[in-house]
Scaffold this motif. Structure first.
Motif, PDB file in Angstrom:
ATOM      1  N   LEU A   1      43.191  44.038  32.714  1.00 53.67           N
ATOM      2  CA  LEU A   1      43.177  42.664  32.235  1.00 53.67           C
ATOM      3  C   LEU A   1      44.378  42.381  31.338  1.00 53.67           C
ATOM      4  N   THR A   2      44.928  41.199  31.477  1.00 56.35           N
ATOM      5  CA  THR A   2      45.913  40.706  30.520  1.00 56.35           C
ATOM      6  C   THR A   2      45.154  40.179  29.293  1.00 56.35           C
ATOM      7  N   PRO A   3      45.851  39.848  28.207  1.00 56.12           N
ATOM      8  CA  PRO A   3      45.146  39.234  27.072  1.00 56.12           C
ATOM      9  C   PRO A   3      44.350  37.992  27.468  1.00 56.12           C
ATOM     10  N   THR A   4      44.926  37.174  28.372  1.00 57.70           N
ATOM     11  CA  THR A   4      44.195  35.995  28.850  1.00 57.70           C
ATOM     12  C   THR A   4      42.945  36.415  29.616  1.00 57.70           C
TER      13      THR A   4
ATOM     14  N   GLN B   1      41.908  33.524  45.815  1.00 59.31           N
ATOM     15  CA  GLN B   1      40.983  32.937  44.842  1.00 59.31           C
ATOM     16  C   GLN B   1      41.330  33.363  43.416  1.00 59.31           C
ATOM     17  N   ILE B   2      41.772  34.599  43.237  1.00 59.79           N
ATOM     18  CA  ILE B   2      42.172  35.052  41.898  1.00 59.79           C
ATOM     19  C   ILE B   2      43.409  34.293  41.439  1.00 59.79           C
ATOM     20  N   ARG B   3      44.365  34.075  42.347  1.00 62.08           N
ATOM     21  CA  ARG B   3      45.568  33.309  41.981  1.00 62.08           C
ATOM     22  C   ARG B   3      45.192  31.870  41.619  1.00 62.08           C
ATOM     23  N   THR B   4      44.248  31.291  42.353  1.00 60.61           N
ATOM     24  CA  THR B   4      43.788  29.937  42.030  1.00 60.61           C
ATOM     25  C   THR B   4      43.146  29.896  40.648  1.00 60.61           C
TER      26      THR B   4
ATOM     27  N   SER C   1      44.344  27.887  37.182  1.00 59.64           N
ATOM     28  CA  SER C   1      43.422  27.081  36.378  1.00 59.64           C
ATOM     29  C   SER C   1      43.400  27.552  34.930  1.00 59.64           C
ATOM     30  N   ALA C   2      43.534  28.883  34.719  1.00 57.08           N
ATOM     31  CA  ALA C   2      43.487  29.447  33.369  1.00 57.08           C
ATOM     32  C   ALA C   2      44.806  29.291  32.627  1.00 57.08           C
ATOM     33  N   GLY C   3      45.881  28.988  33.368  1.00 52.12           N
ATOM     34  CA  GLY C   3      47.166  28.776  32.725  1.00 52.12           C
ATOM     35  C   GLY C   3      48.020  30.009  32.590  1.00 52.12           C
ATOM     36  N   GLY C   4      47.633  31.110  33.251  1.00 51.85           N
ATOM     37  CA  GLY C   4      48.439  32.324  33.175  1.00 51.85           C
ATOM     38  C   GLY C   4      47.769  33.480  33.880  1.00 51.85           C
ATOM     39  N   PRO C   5      48.473  34.601  34.055  1.00 49.86           N
ATOM     40  CA  PRO C   5      47.913  35.761  34.747  1.00 49.86           C
ATOM     41  C   PRO C   5      46.682  36.313  34.024  1.00 49.86           C
ATOM     42  N   LEU C   6      45.685  36.686  34.794  1.00 53.12           N
ATOM     43  CA  LEU C   6      44.477  37.301  34.255  1.00 53.12           C
ATOM     44  C   LEU C   6      44.449  38.805  34.474  1.00 53.12           C
ATOM     45  N   LEU C   7      45.154  39.247  35.525  1.00 51.28           N
ATOM     46  CA  LEU C   7      45.134  40.653  35.906  1.00 51.28           C
ATOM     47  C   LEU C   7      46.553  41.175  36.049  1.00 51.28           C
ATOM     48  N   GLU C   8      46.725  42.411  35.650  1.00 53.64           N
ATOM     49  CA  GLU C   8      47.985  43.119  35.891  1.00 53.64           C
ATOM     50  C   GLU C   8      47.744  44.110  37.017  1.00 53.64           C
ATOM     51  N   ARG C   9      48.475  43.972  38.107  1.00 54.96           N
ATOM     52  CA  ARG C   9      48.311  44.853  39.262  1.00 54.96           C
ATOM     53  C   ARG C   9      49.082  46.141  39.026  1.00 54.96           C
TER      54      ARG C   9
END
Length: 287
Positions: free
Chosen positions: A58-61, A36-39, A43-51
């Motif tokens: 959080l990434t800037p996005t 769900q996070i990848r989905t 939708s957001a157009g880029g990574p939201l989380l850095e593992r």
């Protein structure tokens, strides 16, 4: 398009600091959560989380999305409560974000009047130390309205409630306890009861003293607004406090600064206040 469930997953991962803990709290499998996070990221157009090895960040996005995700979840919860209230399933609740000092001084009279006229509408308070924290909380959707000093560059609706006067309190046997007024510069050589860094009244005291031409020396710092008058009356030094938090049985001495030290208090919302919030703002303005 992002779903509320996906936004809930994102917020929970950040709050818990890991996918494993978030999956346990949400009662889903970790692969399902990751999917769900990848989905959501697509939708957001880029990574939201850095593992990271032991956490996530959080990434800037992701940082751009997070406050909107929190606000969307808070709005959805308020919508659920409104629907249940309309169906007679539960009483209403008004959520108010404010500062600790305002809970002590300004809100009690308004809350008493509110309770008298609307006993079935509960109040939930979210209390903060500093105006910046209060504004951030409101931007993230924490509460229905905020009560605090006038926020800078607020894009929502703001209503001025009035001005709050701050007074200097000292021990009854303090050398300064000889009248009703005092110039702050006359206390320039004193060590003050100050507030912890990050406390909103710390900024107020520093600014007032700077206007008087000095930087206050510190005798003690406190996190608790209510503790400042008690510490001052015990002889630790003068304290600058809102006049409405000084106890009626205060055994120290109260002095009014000349020139006066005041701050404008407001109620503000993200958009036009709903009828419940608007009614409480009216009560506040009268109180």
């Amino acid at each position: 398009m992002a779903t509320l469930r996906q936004l809930e997953y994102l917020v929970t991962v950040i709050d818990q600091g890991s996918f494993t803990k978030a999956a346990e709290l949400l009662h889903v499998t970790q692969p399902a959560l990751s999917h769900q996070i990848r989905t959501l990221e697509r939708s957001a157009g880029g990574p939201l989380l850095e593992r990271l090895p032991r956490s996530v960040r959080l990434t800037p996005t992701g940082r751009a999305m997070l406050p909107h995700a929190r606000a969307a979840l808070a709005d959805a919860e308020r919508a659920r409560c409104a629907a249940r209230q309309a169906a007679g399933l539960e009483v209403g609740e008004l959520q108010i974000a404010t500062l600790y000092s305002i809970t002590l001084g300004v809100l009690p009279a308004a809350l008493r009047e509110w309770r008298r006229t609307r006993p079935n509408v509960g109040i939930r308070l979210f209390e903060h130390r500093h105006t910046d924290e209060l504004v951030d909380a409101m931007n993230s959707g924490e509460a229905d309205l905020a009560v605090g000093p006038e926020p800078a560059n607020w894009s929502g609706v703001t209503r001025v409630l009035g001005t709050e006067e701050l007074v200097v309190v000292v021990a009854a046997d303090d050398p300064a306890a000889t009248g009703d007024t005092i110039k702050l510069q006359d206390l320039a050589d004193r060590a003050w009861v100050h507030y912890a860094p990050g406390h909103g009244l710390a900024d107020v005291l520093d600014h007032a003293c700077a206007q008087a031409g000095f930087e206050p020396r510190i005798a003690v710092r406190t996190e608790q607004t209510a503790a400042a008058p008690a510490l001052a009356s015990a002889g630790l030094g003068p304290a600058l406090v809102p006049d409405n938090i000084v106890p009626k049985d205060f055994d120290g001495h109260v002095l009014h600064p000349k020139p006066a030290v005041r701050r404008t208090l407001t109620a503000y919302t993200r958009g036009e206040p709903d009828p419940l919030a608007a009614a409480f703002i009216d009560v506040l303005a009268r109180a």
